[in-house]
Scaffold this motif. Sequence first.
Motif, PDB file in Angstrom:
ATOM      1  N   ASP A  29       0.944  -1.106  -0.032  1.00 27.17           N
ATOM      2  CA  ASP A  29       0.099   0.143   0.065  1.00 27.17           C
ATOM      3  C   ASP A  29       0.661   1.081  -0.038  1.00 27.17           C
ATOM      4  O   ASP A  29       1.913   1.282   0.788  1.00 27.17           O
ATOM      5  N   PRO A  30       0.321   2.301  -0.827  1.00 29.26           N
ATOM      6  CA  PRO A  30       1.480   3.344  -0.712  1.00 29.26           C
ATOM      7  C   PRO A  30       1.384   4.434   0.359  1.00 29.26           C
ATOM      8  O   PRO A  30       2.059   5.394   0.512  1.00 29.26           O
ATOM      9  N   PHE A  31       0.571   3.865   1.355  1.00 32.72           N
ATOM     10  CA  PHE A  31       0.231   4.978   2.563  1.00 32.72           C
ATOM     11  C   PHE A  31       0.221   4.103   3.796  1.00 32.72           C
ATOM     12  O   PHE A  31       1.039   4.297   4.553  1.00 32.72           O
ATOM     13  N   ILE A  32      -0.660   3.132   4.213  1.00 31.80           N
ATOM     14  CA  ILE A  32      -0.876   2.465   5.455  1.00 31.80           C
ATOM     15  C   ILE A  32      -1.397   1.170   5.338  1.00 31.80           C
ATOM     16  O   ILE A  32      -2.154   0.892   4.352  1.00 31.80           O
ATOM     17  N   PHE A  33      -1.182   0.127   6.208  1.00 34.45           N
ATOM     18  CA  PHE A  33      -1.812  -0.937   6.281  1.00 34.45           C
ATOM     19  C   PHE A  33      -1.717  -1.463   7.791  1.00 34.45           C
ATOM     20  O   PHE A  33      -1.140  -0.786   8.566  1.00 34.45           O
ATOM     21  N   GLN A  34      -2.549  -2.563   8.259  1.00 31.04           N
ATOM     22  CA  GLN A  34      -2.394  -3.013   9.459  1.00 31.04           C
ATOM     23  C   GLN A  34      -2.628  -4.607   9.494  1.00 31.04           C
ATOM     24  O   GLN A  34      -2.807  -5.103   8.610  1.00 31.04           O
ATOM     25  N   GLY A  35      -2.690  -5.122  10.824  1.00 30.91           N
ATOM     26  CA  GLY A  35      -2.723  -6.597  10.873  1.00 30.91           C
ATOM     27  C   GLY A  35      -2.660  -6.928  12.384  1.00 30.91           C
ATOM     28  O   GLY A  35      -2.301  -5.954  13.263  1.00 30.91           O
ATOM     29  N   SER A  36      -3.052  -8.300  12.606  1.00 29.02           N
ATOM     30  CA  SER A  36      -2.651  -8.772  13.831  1.00 29.02           C
ATOM     31  C   SER A  36      -2.649 -10.251  13.949  1.00 29.02           C
ATOM     32  O   SER A  36      -2.632 -10.961  12.773  1.00 29.02           O
ATOM     33  N   HIS A  37      -1.813 -11.032  15.034  1.00 26.58           N
ATOM     34  CA  HIS A  37      -1.644 -12.349  14.945  1.00 26.58           C
ATOM     35  C   HIS A  37      -2.681 -12.955  15.629  1.00 26.58           C
ATOM     36  O   HIS A  37      -2.896 -12.690  16.977  1.00 26.58           O
ATOM     37  N   PRO A  38      -3.331 -14.009  14.966  1.00 28.07           N
ATOM     38  CA  PRO A  38      -4.415 -14.800  15.575  1.00 28.07           C
ATOM     39  C   PRO A  38      -4.220 -15.440  16.782  1.00 28.07           C
ATOM     40  O   PRO A  38      -5.053 -15.776  17.587  1.00 28.07           O
ATOM     41  N   GLU A  39      -2.764 -15.654  17.201  1.00 23.81           N
ATOM     42  CA  GLU A  39      -2.534 -16.668  18.459  1.00 23.81           C
ATOM     43  C   GLU A  39      -2.114 -15.581  19.598  1.00 23.81           C
ATOM     44  O   GLU A  39      -2.398 -15.951  20.773  1.00 23.81           O
ATOM     45  N   THR A  40      -1.500 -14.503  19.271  1.00 21.30           N
ATOM     46  CA  THR A  40      -1.180 -13.599  20.372  1.00 21.30           C
ATOM     47  C   THR A  40      -1.922 -12.229  20.519  1.00 21.30           C
ATOM     48  O   THR A  40      -1.949 -11.872  21.425  1.00 21.30           O
ATOM     49  N   ASP A  41      -2.839 -11.892  19.266  1.00 24.88           N
ATOM     50  CA  ASP A  41      -3.448 -10.643  19.397  1.00 24.88           C
ATOM     51  C   ASP A  41      -2.793  -9.650  19.615  1.00 24.88           C
ATOM     52  O   ASP A  41      -2.913  -8.273  20.004  1.00 24.88           O
ATOM     53  N   VAL A  42      -1.363  -9.461  19.123  1.00 26.35           N
ATOM     54  CA  VAL A  42      -0.770  -8.262  18.998  1.00 26.35           C
ATOM     55  C   VAL A  42      -0.803  -7.802  17.729  1.00 26.35           C
ATOM     56  O   VAL A  42      -0.888  -8.165  16.558  1.00 26.35           O
TER      57      VAL A  42
END
Length: 400
Positions: free
Chosen positions: A201-214
């Motif tokens: 993405d030319p600006f931003i993205f996000q995410g999370s880990h399903p086991e740790t919820d970080v």
Amino acid sequence: MSGRPVLIAGAGISGLLLAQHLQQLGVPYQLFEQDSAIDARSGGWGLTLHWALPALRELLPDHLVARLPETYVNKAAAARGDTGRFQFFDLQTGSALYSVPAEERIRVSRVRLRQLLATDLDVQWNKTLQNIESSSDSVTAHFADGSSYTGCLLIGCDGSRSRAREVLYPEGHEMSPLPVQLLGGAALYSPEEMGGAEKIDPFIFQGSHPETDVFFFFSLLDTPNNFEESSKDKYLCQIIISWADAKNIPVPSDNAERIALMKSLTENWVQPFKGLVHNLPESTEARSIRIADWMFQPVQSPAHPRVVLMGDSAHTMTMFRGEGANNAIVDVLDLTKRVDLRSVGSLSTEGLREGLTAYENDVFTRAEPSVVNSRQACLDAHDFSRIINGSPLVSARLRK
């Protein structure tokens, strides 16, 4: 009374934008800011502007609208009409689970936007609001340096720790903390260190880990050759990770230990997301932020009928939906539609209060859902099961 100015406490996005509009109208104003300069606390943050862009263009003079690209974190992407996808990733598999569409969206540098909005404005720096005194037909702002200024209206744009808010809401001004810990920093990355992230993405993205919820948030703050002073071959990136207090992971006071903690919490992430954290230089300042929010109630203060709040002072929301700046911009537009600013100095207290009450109701109706959704998005960001079942974290941002 007609010669008294509008007093603006705070030179953030809303305060500067309001001052620009008053200047266009020829309305006298005085603008005060507690910081010593426009870039004193830039914080390395970007802002995503979407549904407030029409309001921004309506409020600004044409010559500043034409200069908005001076604030873009990625001018090349914006020029080709790329609004980004704002994807959400499963950091265990690398799969993109959601994207957040937008008809129009730009990512700007907060400090660059403030610099642009401050163009040709008279800002009085090092002015920390200390107290407010009201009479039947005027309002006086008292500052920590001993100075005082009297006007026909005082607008508190002094941010999430607003002193104006404390005066108006002496029993209920404190923000509500959320059970979330956040660490973040900004660093220059080579294309190799980016690991292809610039193509996601030319600006931003996000995410999370399903086991740790970080949770992970990535933002480009500048791109190679974006401006004359930009790096010629590196990307300026903002890296943020956060987790719920329930994990019982304290934030170290030592900066090197904070960087080490960020890397240890992301050890099981798939590339390139892991690399984006692990490539953080040890010299990076890792800032700890306690997430909190607040929403005003549109109840008239009988002691201060000529004082009103705007922007983060009125509605502090978490960063997890990126709606704070958008609401702040539209706050200014709503005020212009409810109060005749050209004649504000000659309005009776009763007439002014009628317009301010309508403005406050407009702001509350629009911003209260944003505060609620942003709070829920923050909580959901640290519970993967909530995200995959749908959440304000990954839903479209629309003006209410």
